[in-house]
Write a protein that holds these residues in place. Structure first.
Motif, PDB file in Angstrom:
ATOM      1  N   LYS A  74     -36.406   1.975  31.731  1.00  0.00           N
ATOM      2  CA  LYS A  74     -36.865   3.293  31.303  1.00  0.00           C
ATOM      3  C   LYS A  74     -35.701   4.051  30.672  1.00  0.00           C
ATOM      4  O   LYS A  74     -34.546   3.881  31.087  1.00  0.00           O
ATOM      5  N   ASP A 114     -42.303  10.509  33.572  1.00  0.00           N
ATOM      6  CA  ASP A 114     -43.062   9.828  34.627  1.00  0.00           C
ATOM      7  C   ASP A 114     -42.977  10.580  35.952  1.00  0.00           C
ATOM      8  O   ASP A 114     -43.961  10.643  36.704  1.00  0.00           O
ATOM      9  N   ASP A 115     -41.819  11.134  36.264  1.00  0.00           N
ATOM     10  CA  ASP A 115     -41.670  11.910  37.501  1.00  0.00           C
ATOM     11  C   ASP A 115     -42.596  13.124  37.496  1.00  0.00           C
ATOM     12  O   ASP A 115     -43.248  13.442  38.499  1.00  0.00           O
ATOM     13  N   TYR A 121     -36.960  11.819  42.366  1.00  0.00           N
ATOM     14  CA  TYR A 121     -37.505  10.832  41.425  1.00  0.00           C
ATOM     15  C   TYR A 121     -38.763  10.203  42.026  1.00  0.00           C
ATOM     16  O   TYR A 121     -38.755   9.034  42.443  1.00  0.00           O
ATOM     17  N   SER A 155     -41.439   8.992  40.876  1.00  0.00           N
ATOM     18  CA  SER A 155     -42.103   7.846  40.224  1.00  0.00           C
ATOM     19  C   SER A 155     -41.328   6.544  40.370  1.00  0.00           C
ATOM     20  O   SER A 155     -41.792   5.492  39.930  1.00  0.00           O
ATOM     21  N   GLY A 156     -40.133   6.590  41.000  1.00  0.00           N
ATOM     22  CA  GLY A 156     -39.383   5.353  41.184  1.00  0.00           C
ATOM     23  C   GLY A 156     -37.893   5.537  41.023  1.00  0.00           C
ATOM     24  O   GLY A 156     -37.401   6.641  40.782  1.00  0.00           O
ATOM     25  N   ASP A 157     -37.166   4.454  41.173  1.00  0.00           N
ATOM     26  CA  ASP A 157     -35.707   4.444  41.176  1.00  0.00           C
ATOM     27  C   ASP A 157     -35.142   4.795  39.796  1.00  0.00           C
ATOM     28  O   ASP A 157     -35.045   3.938  38.918  1.00  0.00           O
ATOM     29  N   ASN A 201     -33.707   2.138  36.990  1.00  0.00           N
ATOM     30  CA  ASN A 201     -34.488   2.080  35.760  1.00  0.00           C
ATOM     31  C   ASN A 201     -33.622   2.313  34.525  1.00  0.00           C
ATOM     32  O   ASN A 201     -33.731   1.617  33.523  1.00  0.00           O
ATOM     33  N   GLN A 251     -38.209   8.434  32.351  1.00  0.00           N
ATOM     34  CA  GLN A 251     -38.124   8.708  33.781  1.00  0.00           C
ATOM     35  C   GLN A 251     -38.531  10.147  34.074  1.00  0.00           C
ATOM     36  O   GLN A 251     -39.298  10.420  35.002  1.00  0.00           O
TER      37      GLN A 251
END
Length: 461
Positions: free
Chosen positions: A434, A442-443, A420, A422-424, A428, A439
């Protein structure tokens, strides 16, 4: 508990380990060697080592679900055959946060460290870890090597750039545990698919019980459920693409989206115990053993970790993660191979440390680990005659009847990107910042944007 089916079910653990050279007379009666000024002193007829200067071997270990009983056995057994050696144990539940700075500074280093899963390859690349290839490949007096004794997943995990820098030290199942007594009392079947799970969740909620409790403060526990869904949806071909990522488009595989969407469904349908997001792993496990929820994402250390707090008569078991719709590989399990035994490059007693690791890898010490902890070592060894609990038997059943996989990779781009980038993802989705689709998108976008820069950063361009 002991079952008559154990022998057949444990063909996976067939005895190929004939006994390591360092096994002490107290445990296997075989010969052992000492670390006295680089010379080897042969042990016969149970004699202890009597030559050489007195030495202290410092052994650090993560003190968590496995407890410390096995390490105390290692200490007493190793000292019994090395009269001039004192083993100092350092058990610490916070050892992982401390080892990085200790490696970097070179201060207060242990001679051997038993650590949990980490990006150890970075330590190897930075020169912090001793090369253990001679231990990994070298034959002992019986012609058996640690390499030959390890299972296939562990063999691969030991290597970085064709050299062994760690010896994996634990194995088992990461997935979902369930309240077996509650299931049997209500006539609930263990769900094999997520559709079956959805039907079961309604029955559980009708009883005023939450289907799942989870440790919101330790979001990585969701890996134990979501990663199996990745492999179910995409198969082992997709797993290999992820672990050996060679282009950012790998992040756009629909199998990843399917897994994230099923994870999202858990929260859309309110299948979790209210307040779980504020719990740490111990608190979530307490809610589970107190009957507040029917299931919990966890690993095969759960029973031993909660032994002192589990109410009398409570029965638990592990189950395979329910299969996603259209699964390419429905019958898989997430192997927890990934915990490592390492020797710091600046350790004082490196040769003695290698002897200690070899002793810890002996057949008797592997069996003793399972006997004392209810958990497993990543070696091929027999458990015939070892009494295990109902919970441990359920883990053995999963390992015997499903295909294992790990998310271990030596690819620096995988380490940099992660699943992941782009973030958790879990946070999210859980908190609604998200959707699973967002998600996923964005990834993929993040991976494409950062790909060239990351390649340069890890030295692949």
């Amino acid at each position: 508990m002991k079952t008559t089916k154990m022998k057949n079910r444990m063909m996976l653990f067939s005895t190929v380990l004939l006994g390591m050279a360092m096994a002490t007379s107290a445990c296997s009666g075989s010969n052992s060697s000492s670390g006295t000024n680089g010379s080897q002193v042969k042990q016969e007829n149970g004699e202890k080592e009597t030559k050489g200067e007195k030495k202290v071997l410092k052994v650090a270990f993560f003190q968590g679900g496995f407890g410390d009983a096995w390490f105390k056995e290692l200490k007493s057994g190793f000292e019994a055959s090395h009269e001039n050696v004192t083993v100092e144990l350092e058990g610490d539940p916070g050892i992982m946060e401390k080892m990085g700075p200790r490696f970097e500074s070179g201060a207060n280093l242990p001679d051997v460290a038993f650590l949990t899963n980490t990006h150890w390859q970075m330590w190897a690349a930075q020169g912090y870890l001793a090369d253990l290839t001679d231990l990994y490949e070298g034959q002992d007096s019986d012609g058996v090597t640690i390499k030959e004794s390890l299972n296939e997943a562990a063999q691969k995990y030991a290597l970085y750039q064709d050299k062994a820098y760690n010896i994996p030290w634990s194995d088992g199942v990461l997935g979902m545990a369930y309240n077996k007594g509650m299931f049997e009392e209500n006539g609930w079947e263990v769900p094999k698919t997520w559709q079956e799970f959805a039907d079961l969740a309604e029955k559980i909620q009708a009883k005023g019980i939450a289907p799942i409790v989870y440790p919101g403060k330790v979001a990585s526990y969701w890996d134990f459920v979501v990663k199996p869904m990745f492999v179910q949806a995409g198969g082992f071909d997709y797993l290999n693409e992820i672990l050996n990522i060679d282009n950012p488009d790998v992040m756009g595989n629909q199998a990843k989206l399917a897994a994230l969407q099923q994870f999202e469904a858990i929260f859309k349908n309110n299948w979790t115990l209210k307040g779980s997001e504020a719990l740490n792993h111990t608190e979530a496990q307490m809610e589970f053993v107190n009957g507040k929820a029917a299931m919990i994402p966890n690993g095969n250390w759960l029973e031993s970790e909660m032994k002192a707090s589990t109410p009398e008569g409570f029965r638990m078991a592990m189950m395979p993660v329910p299969a996603v719709e259209g699964a390419k590989e429905a019958n898989v399990y997430f192997s927890m191979v990934g915990d490592i035994t390492v020797v710091p490059a600046k350790a004082k007693e490196q040769e003695l440390a290698k002897q200690f690791i070899a002793f810890a890898s002996s057949k008797e010490m592997n069996r003793k680990f399972t006997e004392l902890t209810g958990n497993f070592r990543p070696f091929n060894y027999s458990l015939e005659g070892v009494q295990v609990s109902e919970f441990t038997q359920s883990v053995m059943d999963i390992m015997s009847n499903n295909k294992p996989f790990t998310f271990n990779s030596n690819n620096p781009m995988f380490t940099k990107m992660t699943l992941y980038p782009s973030g958790d993802a879990y946070g999210n989705i859980v908190f609604g910042s998200k959707t699973a689709q967002q998600q996923f998108d964005d990834d993929l976008a993040f991976a494409k944007d950062k790909w060239d820069a990351y390649k340069k950063e890890v030295g692949m361009e």
